[in-house]
Design a protein around this motif. Structure first.
Motif, PDB file in Angstrom:
ATOM      1  N   VAL A  95      62.089  42.119  43.130  1.00  0.00           N
ATOM      2  CA  VAL A  95      60.953  41.372  42.590  1.00  0.00           C
ATOM      3  C   VAL A  95      59.911  42.369  42.112  1.00  0.00           C
ATOM      4  O   VAL A  95      59.548  43.304  42.846  1.00  0.00           O
ATOM      5  CB  VAL A  95      60.332  40.430  43.639  1.00  0.00           C
ATOM      6  N   GLU A  96      59.437  42.178  40.891  1.00  0.00           N
ATOM      7  CA  GLU A  96      58.363  42.996  40.349  1.00  0.00           C
ATOM      8  C   GLU A  96      57.203  42.098  39.962  1.00  0.00           C
ATOM      9  O   GLU A  96      57.409  40.982  39.470  1.00  0.00           O
ATOM     10  CB  GLU A  96      58.841  43.782  39.128  1.00  0.00           C
ATOM     11  N   ALA A  97      55.977  42.585  40.190  1.00  0.00           N
ATOM     12  CA  ALA A  97      54.791  41.776  39.922  1.00  0.00           C
ATOM     13  C   ALA A  97      53.787  42.563  39.099  1.00  0.00           C
ATOM     14  O   ALA A  97      53.648  43.784  39.264  1.00  0.00           O
ATOM     15  CB  ALA A  97      54.150  41.332  41.233  1.00  0.00           C
ATOM     16  N   PHE A  98      53.104  41.849  38.218  1.00  0.00           N
ATOM     17  CA  PHE A  98      51.990  42.442  37.476  1.00  0.00           C
ATOM     18  C   PHE A  98      51.032  41.329  37.078  1.00  0.00           C
ATOM     19  O   PHE A  98      51.349  40.131  37.169  1.00  0.00           O
ATOM     20  CB  PHE A  98      52.478  43.220  36.249  1.00  0.00           C
ATOM     21  N   ILE A  99      49.829  41.718  36.664  1.00  0.00           N
ATOM     22  CA  ILE A  99      48.806  40.748  36.258  1.00  0.00           C
ATOM     23  C   ILE A  99      48.958  40.481  34.764  1.00  0.00           C
ATOM     24  O   ILE A  99      48.838  41.396  33.950  1.00  0.00           O
ATOM     25  CB  ILE A  99      47.391  41.263  36.558  1.00  0.00           C
ATOM     26  N   ASP A 100      49.216  39.249  34.408  1.00  0.00           N
ATOM     27  CA  ASP A 100      49.342  38.852  33.006  1.00  0.00           C
ATOM     28  C   ASP A 100      47.962  38.412  32.507  1.00  0.00           C
ATOM     29  O   ASP A 100      47.714  37.240  32.246  1.00  0.00           O
ATOM     30  CB  ASP A 100      50.364  37.721  32.873  1.00  0.00           C
ATOM     31  N   ASP A 101      47.070  39.382  32.396  1.00  0.00           N
ATOM     32  CA  ASP A 101      45.666  39.102  32.083  1.00  0.00           C
ATOM     33  C   ASP A 101      45.058  40.377  31.510  1.00  0.00           C
ATOM     34  O   ASP A 101      45.325  41.476  32.001  1.00  0.00           O
ATOM     35  CB  ASP A 101      44.919  38.679  33.347  1.00  0.00           C
ATOM     36  N   ASP A 102      44.221  40.237  30.496  1.00  0.00           N
ATOM     37  CA  ASP A 102      43.598  41.400  29.869  1.00  0.00           C
ATOM     38  C   ASP A 102      42.304  41.823  30.539  1.00  0.00           C
ATOM     39  O   ASP A 102      41.740  42.859  30.182  1.00  0.00           O
ATOM     40  CB  ASP A 102      43.320  41.114  28.385  1.00  0.00           C
ATOM     41  N   ASP A 103      41.811  41.045  31.496  1.00  0.00           N
ATOM     42  CA  ASP A 103      40.557  41.381  32.165  1.00  0.00           C
ATOM     43  C   ASP A 103      40.758  42.608  33.045  1.00  0.00           C
ATOM     44  O   ASP A 103      41.507  42.568  34.019  1.00  0.00           O
ATOM     45  CB  ASP A 103      40.089  40.197  33.017  1.00  0.00           C
ATOM     46  N   PRO A 104      40.092  43.725  32.764  1.00  0.00           N
ATOM     47  CA  PRO A 104      40.319  44.945  33.562  1.00  0.00           C
ATOM     48  C   PRO A 104      39.799  44.836  34.980  1.00  0.00           C
ATOM     49  O   PRO A 104      40.189  45.624  35.841  1.00  0.00           O
ATOM     50  CB  PRO A 104      39.564  46.023  32.770  1.00  0.00           C
ATOM     51  N   ASN A 105      38.910  43.870  35.264  1.00  0.00           N
ATOM     52  CA  ASN A 105      38.346  43.731  36.607  1.00  0.00           C
ATOM     53  C   ASN A 105      39.138  42.763  37.480  1.00  0.00           C
ATOM     54  O   ASN A 105      38.891  42.673  38.676  1.00  0.00           O
ATOM     55  CB  ASN A 105      36.890  43.269  36.527  1.00  0.00           C
ATOM     56  N   ALA A 106      40.070  42.029  36.895  1.00  0.00           N
ATOM     57  CA  ALA A 106      40.856  41.058  37.668  1.00  0.00           C
ATOM     58  C   ALA A 106      41.994  41.793  38.361  1.00  0.00           C
ATOM     59  O   ALA A 106      43.132  41.785  37.915  1.00  0.00           O
ATOM     60  CB  ALA A 106      41.387  39.960  36.755  1.00  0.00           C
ATOM     61  N   ARG A 107      41.663  42.440  39.484  1.00  0.00           N
ATOM     62  CA  ARG A 107      42.628  43.362  40.057  1.00  0.00           C
ATOM     63  C   ARG A 107      42.991  43.056  41.498  1.00  0.00           C
ATOM     64  O   ARG A 107      44.029  43.471  41.980  1.00  0.00           O
ATOM     65  CB  ARG A 107      42.104  44.785  39.961  1.00  0.00           C
ATOM     66  N   VAL A 108      42.159  42.394  42.258  1.00  0.00           N
ATOM     67  CA  VAL A 108      42.439  42.166  43.675  1.00  0.00           C
ATOM     68  C   VAL A 108      43.107  40.807  43.816  1.00  0.00           C
ATOM     69  O   VAL A 108      42.500  39.778  43.568  1.00  0.00           O
ATOM     70  CB  VAL A 108      41.148  42.232  44.514  1.00  0.00           C
ATOM     71  N   VAL A 109      44.382  40.789  44.199  1.00  0.00           N
ATOM     72  CA  VAL A 109      45.185  39.566  44.188  1.00  0.00           C
ATOM     73  C   VAL A 109      45.534  39.177  45.612  1.00  0.00           C
ATOM     74  O   VAL A 109      46.193  39.928  46.324  1.00  0.00           O
ATOM     75  CB  VAL A 109      46.470  39.756  43.362  1.00  0.00           C
ATOM     76  N   HIS A 110      45.095  37.986  46.013  1.00  0.00           N
ATOM     77  CA  HIS A 110      45.370  37.523  47.373  1.00  0.00           C
ATOM     78  C   HIS A 110      46.582  36.598  47.347  1.00  0.00           C
ATOM     79  O   HIS A 110      46.467  35.376  47.263  1.00  0.00           O
ATOM     80  CB  HIS A 110      44.148  36.813  47.949  1.00  0.00           C
ATOM     81  N   THR A 111      47.763  37.202  47.402  1.00  0.00           N
ATOM     82  CA  THR A 111      49.000  36.433  47.408  1.00  0.00           C
ATOM     83  C   THR A 111      50.112  37.300  47.989  1.00  0.00           C
ATOM     84  O   THR A 111      49.894  38.454  48.352  1.00  0.00           O
ATOM     85  CB  THR A 111      49.371  35.946  45.994  1.00  0.00           C
ATOM     86  N   GLN A 112      51.305  36.714  48.061  1.00  0.00           N
ATOM     87  CA  GLN A 112      52.489  37.402  48.569  1.00  0.00           C
ATOM     88  C   GLN A 112      53.603  37.286  47.527  1.00  0.00           C
ATOM     89  O   GLN A 112      53.591  36.369  46.704  1.00  0.00           O
ATOM     90  CB  GLN A 112      52.949  36.763  49.884  1.00  0.00           C
ATOM     91  N   LEU A 113      54.568  38.179  47.596  1.00  0.00           N
ATOM     92  CA  LEU A 113      55.727  38.069  46.717  1.00  0.00           C
ATOM     93  C   LEU A 113      56.866  37.319  47.395  1.00  0.00           C
ATOM     94  O   LEU A 113      57.442  36.406  46.818  1.00  0.00           O
ATOM     95  CB  LEU A 113      56.203  39.463  46.284  1.00  0.00           C
TER      96      LEU A 113
END
Length: 646
Positions: free
Chosen positions: A381-399
């Motif tokens: 499983v690979e994850a990344f942020i599909d968002d252009d906002d450079p500050n949207a970086r802290v993600v509270h979730t699990q894979l």
């Protein structure tokens, strides 16, 4: 090539008009045969069943489209190339007489673009019911944007890609001035038991004592919601106990945080024997007196309000004061639980706040019958942020979230591949026993405060063999882990809140963690995440053996948590080699206790600490910091340790 072929076949099939009705081809007479090949073309259907004993073969370009609101039930078997052969807005279910299931058959395309959520879930649900209980994922990159529930074995050659869309509104869940973003939609791989847990009436389980291996009752136990239904606990089943009758508190934030009692065991006989031993006393709190405004209560006192019971997390009563390290003092006065467990206060400087004064008491006991062992092989499983906002970086979730016992993971790889992402957790093992990880790889849970590559919450009998887990705040962390064995591999840090019976052998540690500048202050800046030297192993709890390990550039080799004092049992460090890039002082064992904090119980200290052949690279030194502990419990052999004046 497979993905291109699948798309071409699907397009050709869609161009074959008009579509035929499936029932006009699969007539009752045809379904009486052993097998039938469906010619190329599109076949629409409403509710339809492929019966047991019948095999439907799909010719190239053949496809069934299930109408919206309809259900195609597969109780026989299908054979097809790796191409979409069953699509449409309807559902597919059944108990296929097959050894394995491919998501490609239901519309999954491994092109790293197509949303394969529905196809993956359809295939996973069928695999759980098919004869071979196996989900096969072919090579390719399969995107998904929703939860995938797995109750089967898995063989994976491809990669599952989690491209996260984030909610633009940030939260500060832990009141530490640290913005966290949540996904717009939950998209986790969830490995679950075959049926939900059964909640038992808790009255049969009061009186359990720590370090015991037997249940007070195990036959004719009533269900909580339907007491007329009685069950016996079966050998191999799992029993989970959770009580909010907390056993200690943390010197953290507002000093009103506490640790619930959480325990899990596997039933090892039909006479109520369990393993591992219970970690807590589960006493009966139902005899508490009614709360009174005329009484003063200290932390840990019990009260009753109507039919509900509470335990004090902070002192309250006439004249009682509370002091915050940063905000100052406030007069507490009487605090009835009827006003809520969290209540408003105002400090003498006018600053307003909310504090937890009470914990509402509950006690739940859940039973899951024996689960067939599952093997999850090569899951990637690979994850990344599909968002252009450079500050949207802290993600509270699990894979990946596993709450099924008896699961073995082979060569699993979970990765955050986005340099912006500070994800909370990659793999969560929650309320499970008998879990094994072999040759697995984890990287990228960098969120400060909660970044765990592997998180174990209320688990027992967990074994990790030759795993690599680094590039994270904690490579392996959790709460209430019992009988945890780590053999070989590479970690930056291992941490457990109230773990018990840890064995760590032949591990290489690169001892660093994360830090955010200004953390817990209004100046906190999530963009300024740095690496900092840290501790190889952190343990609140008791009993740990650490042998034949190499530790690079640590602050400490082993220490208790800074916010709790308990650190007990048998502690053994044997054949530990420390290597530093430059000379410095390293603390071999660190045990600190906040003398001004009320933990609600007498802090646990070690019965015996053995340091045998613990060495450090030339120019550096090893010391002990055991303030508040009995130094006579420490035994040093073939090690040069400072700070142990007897």
């Amino acid at each position: 090539m497979k993905s291109i072929f699948s798309i071409v076949v699907l397009l050709l099939a869609m161009l074959q008009l008009p579509a035929a009705d499936l029932s006009s081809v699969l007539t009752p007479e045809v379904l009486q045969k052993a097998e039938f090949e469906l010619p190329s073309g599109v076949y629409t259907t409403g509710n339809f069943t492929i019966p047991a004993g019948f095999t439907l073969k799909f010719a190239p370009g053949a496809r069934i489209e299930v109408a919206s609101g309809a259900v195609l039930t597969i109780n026989g078997a299908i054979t097809a190339a790796l191409q979409p052969v069953i699509t449409g807005a309807g559902k597919v279910n059944g108990a296929p007489q097959m050894e394995y299931i491919y998501p490609d058959w239901f519309g999954a395309v491994g092109d790293d673009k197509t949303d394969c959520t529905k196809a993956l879930q359809t295939a996973a649900a069928l695999a759980a019911q098919c004869r071979g209980k196996l989900l096969k994922i072919a090579s390719g990159r399969y995107r998904y944007n929703g939860d995938i529930i797995i109750k089967s074995n898995v063989e994976c050659q491809g990669v599952l890609v989690n491209a996260m869309k984030l909610n633009p509104k940030a939260h500060d869940r832990f009141r530490v001035f640290y913005p966290m973003y949540y996904p717009v939609k939950s998209a986790r791989i969830r490995i679950q038991p075959d049926e939900p847990a059964m909640v038992l009436k808790n009255g049969n389980f009061f009186g359990i004592k720590r370090n015991t291996f037997r249940l007070p009752r195990y036959k004719a136990l009533a269900l909580q919601k339907d007491p007329a239904v009685k069950i016996d606990l079966a050998q191999g089943g799992t029993l989970r106990l959770v009580s909010s009758d907390f056993f200690t508190t943390r010197a953290n934030n507002r000093n009103d945080e506490y640790y619930n009692k959480e325990d899990i065991v596997v039933i090892t006989s039909n006479q109520g024997d369990v393993f591992p031993e219970f970690n807590f006393d589960f006493d009966n709190f139902l005899g508490a007196d009614e709360w009174s405004a005329n009484k003063s209560y200290k932390k840990g006192d019990y009260v009753k309000v109507g039919k509900d019971f509470y335990k004090a997390t902070l002192a309250s009563g006439k004249g009682v004061m509370y002091k915050h390290k940063r905000y100052g003092e406030c007069e507490v006065g009487p605090r009835s639980p009827e006003q809520g467990v969290k209540q408003n206060v105002t400090y003498t400087n006018g600053k307003k706040d909310k504090l937890n004064f009470w914990c509402k008491l509950s006690y739940s006991v859940e039973y899951i019958p024996p689960q067939k062992p599952l093997h999850i092989k090569n899951l990637q499983v690979e994850a990344f942020i599909d968002d252009d906002d450079p500050n949207a970086r802290v993600v509270h979730t699990q894979l990946v979230l596993c709450n099924r016992s008896n699961v073995t993971f082979e060569r699993m790889q979970l990765k955050s591949i986005d340099q912006r992402m500070q994800i909370y957790n990659l793999l969560s093992l929650t309320n499970v026993v008998n879990t094994t990880l072999n040759d697995c790889y984890f990287s990228g849970a960098l969120q400060h405060g909660m970044g765990y590559n592997i998180m174990q919450h209320n688990v027992a009998n967990s074994v990790l063999n030759n795993c690599i887990s680094t590039n994270a705040r904690k490579g392996l962390a959790g709460r209430h882990g019992k009988n945890i064995t780590v053999n070989g591999g590479h970690y930056n840090c291992i941490d457990d809140h109230y773990g018990k019976n840890y064995v760590i052998r032949d591990v290489v540690f690169d001892a660093w963690s994360t830090w955010v500048l200004g953390y817990r202050t209004p100046q906190c800046d999530a963009n300024k995440l740095v690496r900092t030297p840290s501790t190889a192993v952190v343990l609140a709890g008791e009993n740990i053996i650490m042998e034949n390990c190499k530790v690079y550039n640590p602050r400490f080799i082993l220490c208790n948590r800074a916010d709790v004092g308990d650190f007990g049992g048998q502690i053994i460090l044997r054949n530990i080699a420390v290597f530093n890039d430059k000379p410095k002082k390293v603390i071999a064992v660190n045990h600190t206790v906040d003398p001004d904090f009320d933990y609600t119980h007498k802090v646990i200290t070690p019965q015996r600490v053995l340091l045998d052949n613990v060495t450090v690279s030339e120019g550096s030194s090893l010391e002990l910091n055991v303030a508040g502990a009995d130094k006579s419990a420490y035994i040093v052999r073939d090690s040069v340790i400072g700070g142990l004046d007897r």
